[in-house]
Write an enzyme that holds these catalytic residues in place. Structure first.
Site, mmCIF file in Angstrom:
data_model
loop_
_atom_site.group_PDB
_atom_site.id
_atom_site.type_symbol
_atom_site.label_atom_id
_atom_site.label_comp_id
_atom_site.label_asym_id
_atom_site.label_seq_id
_atom_site.Cartn_x
_atom_site.Cartn_y
_atom_site.Cartn_z
ATOM 1 N N ASP A 14 0.807 -1.223 0.000
ATOM 2 C CA ASP A 14 0.000 0.000 0.000
ATOM 3 C C ASP A 14 0.841 1.275 0.000
ATOM 4 O OD1 ASP A 14 -2.238 -1.684 0.221
ATOM 5 O OD2 ASP A 14 -1.946 -1.788 2.380
ATOM 6 N N LYS A 17 1.959 2.115 -5.176
ATOM 7 C CA LYS A 17 2.643 1.618 -6.383
ATOM 8 C C LYS A 17 1.848 1.978 -7.630
ATOM 9 C CE LYS A 17 2.714 -2.547 -4.444
ATOM 10 N NZ LYS A 17 2.517 -2.297 -3.001
ATOM 11 N N GLY A 41 -4.152 -4.395 -4.041
ATOM 12 C CA GLY A 41 -5.155 -3.391 -4.391
ATOM 13 C C GLY A 41 -4.439 -2.140 -4.843
ATOM 14 N N HIS A 42 -4.473 -1.879 -6.138
ATOM 15 C CA HIS A 42 -3.765 -0.722 -6.662
ATOM 16 C C HIS A 42 -4.762 0.292 -7.179
ATOM 17 C CE1 HIS A 42 -0.163 -3.616 -7.347
ATOM 18 N NE2 HIS A 42 -0.436 -3.406 -6.081
ATOM 19 N N GLN A 221 2.207 -6.299 -3.459
ATOM 20 C CA GLN A 221 2.713 -6.502 -2.093
ATOM 21 C C GLN A 221 4.034 -5.755 -1.905
ATOM 22 O OE1 GLN A 221 1.333 -9.667 -3.614
ATOM 23 N NE2 GLN A 221 -0.489 -8.735 -2.789
HETATM 24 P P1 IMO Z 1 -0.661 -4.257 -2.300
HETATM 25 O O1 IMO Z 1 -0.213 -4.800 -3.623
HETATM 26 C C1 IMO Z 1 -0.947 -4.629 2.006
HETATM 27 C C2 IMO Z 1 -0.822 -8.655 3.763
HETATM 28 C C3 IMO Z 1 -2.091 -9.047 4.484
HETATM 29 C C4 IMO Z 1 -1.539 -9.992 5.534
HETATM 30 C C5 IMO Z 1 -0.416 -10.715 4.793
HETATM 31 C C6 IMO Z 1 -0.806 -12.069 4.230
HETATM 32 O O2 IMO Z 1 -1.969 -3.575 -2.297
HETATM 33 O O3 IMO Z 1 0.418 -3.444 -1.663
HETATM 34 P P2 IMO Z 1 -2.303 -12.822 2.186
HETATM 35 O O4 IMO Z 1 -3.770 -12.606 1.911
HETATM 36 O O5 IMO Z 1 -1.415 -12.281 1.124
HETATM 37 O O6 IMO Z 1 -2.013 -14.245 2.536
HETATM 38 O O7 IMO Z 1 -2.028 -11.986 3.528
HETATM 39 O O8 IMO Z 1 -0.044 -9.847 3.732
HETATM 40 N N1 IMO Z 1 -0.984 -8.188 2.369
HETATM 41 C C7 IMO Z 1 -0.989 -6.905 1.980
HETATM 42 N N2 IMO Z 1 -0.927 -5.777 2.699
HETATM 43 N N3 IMO Z 1 -0.999 -4.546 0.669
HETATM 44 C C8 IMO Z 1 -1.006 -5.665 -0.092
HETATM 45 O O9 IMO Z 1 -0.904 -5.609 -1.428
HETATM 46 C C9 IMO Z 1 -1.055 -6.922 0.566
HETATM 47 N N4 IMO Z 1 -1.125 -8.196 0.161
HETATM 48 C C10 IMO Z 1 -1.064 -8.954 1.263
HETATM 49 O O10 IMO Z 1 -2.734 -7.941 5.053
HETATM 50 O O11 IMO Z 1 -0.971 -9.278 6.600
HETATM 51 MG MG MG Z 2 -3.140 -3.255 -0.535
#
Ligand code: IMO
Ligand code: MG
Length: 421
Positions: A14, A17, A41-42, A221
């Site tokens: 988050d 990106k 989530g972008h 991520q």
């Molecule tokens: P973007 O691309 C923020 C976090 C989840 C959890 C851990 C594992 O938007 O930056 P999962 O469902 O992947 O098995 O969860 O990773 N997490 C993220 N946190 N932004 C994301 O993606 C995330 N994708 C996974 O909150 O702590």
């Molecule tokens: Mg996210």
């Protein structure tokens, strides 16, 4: 100019990106998602309209850009179809979308297993409950079903076998079981809808490289959520770091040029796990409200705190980051006073040594430098030199400590609210 540029998250996700990707993909011929699934989530704001992408590379919004979902991505076809429909209803087209035949498919039992495991876990991870962990488990267990199998309707046998074994586990927990016929029927409909997008993306990408086309890899991520380099077990089930970019696309390291590490002028984390500079107080609450720090995917309020340069330096090291993209400089500039973590103090010693070990981290204390806030309205500034001195000082110190230049400065939510250095 190098053929392949990469955008990666430097912290816990988050970081914004989407904003950097949106800018860079306007110059890219091909835009690729490499790892993760709809846990990402972008969001991008264009003409006051917000787009939230979970699976489709946001490069799809540029008319000429081919948007590729790489082999390292895991796909929930229902979510993907919804995203395609949403694009169409906003008068954008999905005709430039390509999906790897090797990308693994998420089934309802993955999502249920994700929820069930989280429920049973004593040490919660706080997953997004999208089935990400379980589908990657199946991939490595070698019982996964790939997009190629799905759209060519060669998945029935494996699916029936999977349902048989998974149902045994669900039964053991007194959980509802799954009906193979129902899933096959549902997924055959998805297969028909998605077939036209599924191709061998490895050849596609290499043909593009041969033709000297520019490729942008859209990281999802982030470094500290990486299964190897993050704060295990509070991580995601893939490698969102530089190695995952290569294995998630089939692009060799020699093609990679710029690696942009995205961060915010503060920090945030969703889900559980250690977070040294977290502000569980009015400051954290204020940052959350000012920065609208609520999940794009799960709507959860994000934990917020100060920027941690020890962690950033670690991300620079792991990924070979060549340039920083720092978002929400406008947001942090709304505070009267800003703190920046410039080192850790552990047992009396000050160092830049990062650790993902929870016990080790518990012994560390952040060392802060304080900066003046109140940057004023900077959203219309397009040149770094025109930023107020207070903002320049803060940004300059980040570069000085981390030793990597800032290439992008996010100054607001809109598409244009950015300084390109
Ligand atoms: P973007 O691309 C923020 C976090 C989840 C959890 C851990 C594992 O938007 O930056 P999962 O469902 O992947 O098995 O969860 O990773 N997490 C993220 N946190 N932004 C994301 O993606 C995330 N994708 C996974 O909150 O702590
Ligand atoms: Mg996210």
């Amino acid at each position: 100019m190098n053929k392949v540029n990469v955008v990666l998250g430097s912290f816990y996700g988050d970081e914004g990106k989407g904003k950097i990707i949106d800018y860079l993909s306007q110059k890219a011929d091909v835009s690729v998602r490499c790892t993760g699934g709809n846990n990402a989530g972008h969001s991008i704001e264009i003409d006051g309209k917000k787009f939230a992408f979970h699976l489709i590379p946001s490069g799809i919004l540029n008319k000429g850009t081919i948007a590729v979902i790489g082999n390292g991505v895991v796909i929930d076809p229902k979510v993907l179809i919804e995203e395609i429909e949403a694009l169409k209803s906003n008068r954008y087209s999905a005709k430039n979308l390509r999906i790897s035949d090797k990308a693994h498919v998420i089934f309802p039992y993955h999502v249920e297993m994700d929820k069930l495991q989280e429920e049973l876990r004593e040490n919660k991870i706080g997953t997004t409950a999208r089935g990400i962990g379980p589908v990657y488990c199946d991939k490595y267990e070698r019982c996964g079903i790939r997009m190629g199998d799905l759209v060519n309707k060669k998945f029935e046998k494996q699916l029936r076998e999977n349902i048989k074994t998974k149902n045994k586990v669900f039964e053991m927990y007194g959980h509802k079981t799954f009906d193979a016929d129902e899933i096959i029927k549902e997924y055959n409909i998805y297969a028909d809808k998605l077939k036209k997008y599924v191709v061998d993306t490895i050849s596609l990408l290499h043909n593009a490289l041969e033709e000297n086309k520019k490729i942008l890899c859209e990281g999802a991520q982030a470094t500290l959520l990486d299964i190897d380099f993050g704060s295990y077990p509070y991580v995601t089930s893939s490698n969102p770091t530089i190695g995952g970019i290569c294995t998630g696309t089939g692009i060799g390291a020699k093609y990679i040029g710029e690696v942009y590490g995205v961060l915010k002028a503060y920090s945030s984390r969703v889900g559980e796990g250690p977070y040294l500079t977290e502000q569980k107080n009015e400051i954290g609450d204020k940052i959350r409200e000012l920065g609208h720090e609520y999940g794009t995917t799960t709507k959860r309020p994000r934990r917020c705190g100060w920027l941690d340069l020890v962690a950033l330096k670690y991300a620079v090291m792991i990924n070979g980051i060549t340039g920083l993209a720092i978002n929400h400089v406008d947001t942090i500039g709304k505070l009267d006073e800003i703190k920046l973590c410039v080192a850790y103090k552990k047992e009396g010693k000050i160092s830049m040594q990062f650790t993902t070990d929870e016990d080790d981290l518990a012994k560390c204390e952040p060392v802060y430098e304080t900066f003046e806030g109140n940057f004023g309205n900077i959203s219309n500034i397009r040149k770094r030199e025109e930023l107020p001195d207070k903002a320049k000082k803060y940004l300059g110190r980040i570069e000085e400590i981390v030793g990597v230049p800032i290439k992008f400065i996010g100054t607001g939510a809109g598409r244009d609210a950015m300084i390109v250095c």
